[in-house]
Design an enzyme around this catalytic site. Structure first.
Site, short mmCIF file in Angstrom:
data_model
loop_
_atom_site.label_atom_id
_atom_site.label_comp_id
_atom_site.label_asym_id
_atom_site.label_seq_id
_atom_site.Cartn_x
_atom_site.Cartn_y
_atom_site.Cartn_z
N TYR A 50 0.72 -1.21 -0.53
CA TYR A 50 0.26 0.45 -0.27
C TYR A 50 0.92 1.21 0.46
CZ TYR A 50 -3.26 4.06 1.58
OH TYR A 50 -3.96 5.00 1.64
N GLY A 57 -6.11 5.11 -0.14
CA GLY A 57 -7.25 5.58 0.48
C GLY A 57 -8.22 4.65 -0.47
#
Length: 506
Positions: A50, A57
């Site tokens: 990530y 998000g």
């Protein structure tokens, strides 16, 4: 000089931001940070991580091309530099930078050491990034506010330099500083954390301790003014309750009042066996705002201490996402950026400071209401009654400001609003909580300033300045250096501001 090593104490933190102690970065930290950076760079080559090769998000489902990874970090910083409202004051920004620097120094963030170096220079050279009050919801940390810090680190945005708001690029040229070159995840590591709310929190605690000390001194002075009995702050009475805060406040009162000639012993009067009055002229016991000071300020003291402990834990913690674990050769995804700890503690702090403000307002009212205290003229008016007004005007300000604190003390912690396409479906509002707490603290200084001016006027009316304790005498002398005894009406707001500044700075 303070060196960032393994653990930064709250005392060391405060010395850097309030006493302008310079900081240095130890070789241990630099090696740890560099090892984390190199590990992440190698580990992420064939994995989905990530914020390294994904969007952010709810956009994390989109893979980012290798050639776009660095631009992704710049995009994140620039797009989230969207704060509004008043700029945070310089001391809060400095605290936020230090909190972020200390977190990144733990080696759990995978940043390049150049980030640490430049943040150190901003602190040591008093270069203050422009960061606004509004923008953070405190869930992925202080995304918006920290983006403004990151914006300065890449050489963009604005800073305050020598008191002037100036483009970052100009200041870096003057100071011969170079912006960081964003590497694998500098953008996310810089903005994804709780450092702004934590930094403001440290500043809030610093001033909350000052407020507590002034409130205690004011409470002692009023007990002297009315020549109260000493048993309500006695060791014997307060030790019948087990609360450490109450016992400590009572002990501080005894220390402050030990050489006062105004405080009375109950055994010298009401316990003497010689009192034959049917209706007692002197009060048998005082109003709660005078008699219950240990019970009221005890919880304030304990709350401040607990908040301090939580803040110290937070700025010594890794609070971004994902977490880089060099030891176990792994990257963990989670939610260490969530600001609930700080949000809750800031709400607790503003509640107890509001209670402290209410105590001050009630003590002020006691002094101003001649029908209650029965020893002072109305509004402690040393002039001509009816023609002069004494402290009547400033009471309105104290009452209004106390009411504002009561409204502001409603908690932010339970005011979560989902956002970010419901990715952030429950948030902390920690930054808002910290900013509002700062306002509550500032208001409290204003009310205490008005109370202290009134105390000085009362001491003069009763001709007690040679009878009060040495602690109260010093406070009285300092106030009198700012505002001399007055009988004639005068414009009060400059004096209230000067006394407020004195309380904040001493």
């Amino acid at each position: 000089m303070s060196t960032i090593k393994e653990y930064l104490s709250l005392k060391e933190f405060e010395s850097i931001i309030f006493e302008n102690n310079k900081i240095a970065i130890s070789e241990v930290v630099l090696n740890r940070v560099n090892e984390s950076f190199n590990f992440l760079k190698d580990f992420s080559q064939n994995k989905v991580i990530y914020g390294v090769n994904t969007g952010f998000g709810p956009m994390a489902q989109y893979r980012i091309k290798d050639e776009d990874r660095l631009q992704l970090q710049y995009n994140l910083i620039r797009s989230h530099s969207s704060g509004t409202g008043k700029p945070l004051n310089a001391i809060c920004v400095k605290a936020a930078i230090l909190a972020r620097l200390n977190t990144l120094s733990l080696g759990n963030s995978g940043v390049h050491p150049s980030v640490i170096h430049l943040m150190k220079e901003l602190i040591n050279r008093n270069i203050t990034p422009l960061i606004f009050e509004h923008g953070g919801v405190g869930a992925s940390g202080d995304l918006v506010q920290l983006a403004h810090l990151a914006l300065v680190l890449i050489g963009e945005g604005e800073v305050f330099y020598n008191g002037e708001r100036t483009p970052t690029q100009e200041v870096f040229e003057l100071e011969n500083l170079k912006p960081i070159q964003v590497e694998i995840r500098e953008g996310l590591a810089l903005i994804n954390g709780t450092s702004v709310m934590t930094g403001i929190g440290v500043v809030n605690v610093h001033y909350a301790n000052k407020l507590l000390d002034w409130s205690l001194k004011s409470s002692c002075a009023i007990n002297e003014i009315v020549q109260a009995y000493d048993d309500h702050y006695s060791e014997e009475l307060n030790n019948t309750k087990r609360h450490k805060g109450q016992r400590e406040i009572a002990a501080r009162m005894r220390e402050n009042l030990f050489d006062s000639t105004l405080i009375r012993k109950r055994e010298d009067h009401l316990y003497s066996g010689e009192n034959t009055e049917d209706i007692f002229k002197d009060k048998v016991q005082e109003y709660y705002s005078l008699r219950c000071v240990p019970q009221i300020l005890g919880p304030v003291l304990e709350t401040i201490n607990n908040v301090s402990s939580i803040l110290e834990d937070e700025f010594n913690s890794a609070n971004d996402n994902p977490i880089i674990d060099v030891k176990n050769q792994h990257v963990y995804h989670g939610g260490n950026f969530h600001g609930d700890y700080i949000s809750l503690e800031m709400d607790k702090l503003k509640i107890v400071i509001t209670k402290l403000t209410m105590l001050s307002e009630r003590q002020l009212n006691f002094l101003l209401n001649s029908k209650i205290n029965e020893i002072l003229p109305p509004f402690v008016n040393l002039g001509t009654l009816g023609f002069n007004f004494g402290m009547q005007g400033v009471q309105f300000t104290a009452t209004s400001t106390t009411a504002e604190n009561q409204m502001l003390s409603n908690p932010m912690y339970v005011h979560s609003i989902p956002n970010n396409n419901d990715n952030q479906d429950i948030v902390s509002m920690g930054t808002n909580a910290a900013v509002i707490t700062a306002k509550v603290i500032e208001n409290a200084f204003e009310v205490l300033a008005i109370e202290l001016i009134t105390i000085a006027q009362a001491i003069d009316y009763l001709e007690q300045k040679d009878k009060i304790s040495s602690v109260t005498k010093k406070m009285y002398d300092d106030i009198r250096a700012i505002i001399p005894t007055f009988k004639e009406d005068q414009v009060m707001y400059p004096f209230v501001q000067k006394v407020k500044d004195y309380l904040i700075n001493n």
